[in-house]
Design a protein around this motif. Structure first.
Motif, PDB file in Angstrom:
ATOM      1  N   ASN A  13      87.165 -18.341  28.219  1.00 13.70           N
ATOM      2  CA  ASN A  13      87.582 -18.084  29.598  1.00 13.70           C
ATOM      3  C   ASN A  13      88.630 -19.114  30.024  1.00 13.70           C
ATOM      4  O   ASN A  13      88.451 -19.812  31.012  1.00 13.70           O
ATOM      5  N   LEU A  14      89.746 -19.217  29.281  1.00 15.06           N
ATOM      6  CA  LEU A  14      90.756 -20.240  29.546  1.00 15.06           C
ATOM      7  C   LEU A  14      91.768 -19.840  30.609  1.00 15.06           C
ATOM      8  O   LEU A  14      92.440 -20.695  31.175  1.00 15.06           O
ATOM      9  N   GLN A  15      91.905 -18.548  30.887  1.00 13.84           N
ATOM     10  CA  GLN A  15      92.882 -18.110  31.883  1.00 13.84           C
ATOM     11  C   GLN A  15      92.467 -18.620  33.265  1.00 13.84           C
ATOM     12  O   GLN A  15      91.323 -18.485  33.666  1.00 13.84           O
ATOM     13  N   ASN A  16      93.414 -19.247  33.978  1.00 16.27           N
ATOM     14  CA  ASN A  16      93.202 -19.817  35.314  1.00 16.27           C
ATOM     15  C   ASN A  16      92.171 -20.942  35.327  1.00 16.27           C
ATOM     16  O   ASN A  16      91.582 -21.231  36.360  1.00 16.27           O
ATOM     17  N   LEU A  17      91.968 -21.590  34.183  1.00 15.50           N
ATOM     18  CA  LEU A  17      91.041 -22.715  34.097  1.00 15.50           C
ATOM     19  C   LEU A  17      91.690 -23.956  34.700  1.00 15.50           C
ATOM     20  O   LEU A  17      92.773 -24.347  34.300  1.00 15.50           O
ATOM     21  N   GLU A  18      91.058 -24.545  35.679  1.00 13.56           N
ATOM     22  CA  GLU A  18      91.575 -25.767  36.299  1.00 13.56           C
ATOM     23  C   GLU A  18      91.122 -26.951  35.458  1.00 13.56           C
ATOM     24  O   GLU A  18      89.930 -27.155  35.250  1.00 13.56           O
ATOM     25  N   ILE A  19      92.105 -27.735  34.964  1.00 13.77           N
ATOM     26  CA  ILE A  19      91.743 -28.862  34.106  1.00 13.77           C
ATOM     27  C   ILE A  19      91.894 -30.199  34.812  1.00 13.77           C
ATOM     28  O   ILE A  19      91.428 -31.213  34.307  1.00 13.77           O
ATOM     29  N   LEU A  58      83.299 -22.675  27.808  1.00 12.80           N
ATOM     30  CA  LEU A  58      84.490 -22.175  28.504  1.00 12.80           C
ATOM     31  C   LEU A  58      85.582 -21.707  27.549  1.00 12.80           C
ATOM     32  O   LEU A  58      86.646 -21.279  27.994  1.00 12.80           O
ATOM     33  N   GLN A  59      85.368 -21.784  26.245  1.00 12.05           N
ATOM     34  CA  GLN A  59      86.394 -21.456  25.256  1.00 12.05           C
ATOM     35  C   GLN A  59      86.958 -20.047  25.421  1.00 12.05           C
ATOM     36  O   GLN A  59      88.126 -19.812  25.189  1.00 12.05           O
ATOM     37  N   VAL A  62      88.125 -28.652  25.787  1.00 13.31           N
ATOM     38  CA  VAL A  62      87.459 -27.724  26.696  1.00 13.31           C
ATOM     39  C   VAL A  62      86.012 -27.569  26.240  1.00 13.31           C
ATOM     40  O   VAL A  62      85.730 -27.486  25.037  1.00 13.31           O
ATOM     41  N   LYS A  63      85.096 -27.543  27.195  1.00 14.93           N
ATOM     42  CA  LYS A  63      83.685 -27.365  26.868  1.00 14.93           C
ATOM     43  C   LYS A  63      83.502 -26.055  26.091  1.00 14.93           C
ATOM     44  O   LYS A  63      84.159 -25.056  26.399  1.00 14.93           O
TER      45      LYS A  63
END
Length: 125
Positions: free
Chosen positions: A36-42, A33-34, A29-30
């Motif tokens: 703010n992982l909740q609901n992160l689209e990968i 964004l570390q 993960v960039k």
């Protein structure tokens, strides 16, 4: 601490089916964004309706995988705390913890091959 009760309010046959996605390697993960992982689209997971293969597109990489049945099913649990209030003093005298079953995992989608690089060609105008 007393025993923790596990309950399933949805019923054995009606419990939502979940699946695990297993990839070989690491999904990084960039740094920005570390936190703010909740609901992160990968990526995007797709399965053509006529096939049993799946594609998982992450950025400029596409992985191909298949569905595999787990030897033993897993359950997905949600921790629920209940507090017993003393009605006369309005204070919490004790609390109990329950685990509620919210899903069952019976399969995983396994991506065990190296990713294919997706190269997009830009049109010159």
């Amino acid at each position: 601490m007393g025993p923790i009760q596990v309950k399933c309010s949805c019923g054995e046959e009606k419990c939502p089916e979940w699946a695990i996605i297993e990839v070989q390697g690491v999904v990084e993960v960039k740094p920005e964004l570390q936190n703010n992982l909740q609901n992160l689209e990968i990526g995007r997971l797709c399965r053509p309706s006529s096939q049993e293969t799946y594609t998982f597109t992450i950025g400029y990489h596409e992985l191909t995988g298949s569905r595999v049945k787990l030897k033993k099913p897993l359950v997905v649990l949600k921790k629920v705390k209940h507090s017993d209030e003393d009605q006369e003093t309005n204070t919490n005298s004790s609390s109990t913890v329950e685990l509620d079953v919210i899903g069952v995992i019976r399969q995983k989608i396994l991506f065990k091959t190296r990713p294919k690089a997706l190269i997009s060609v830009t049109k010159k105008t």
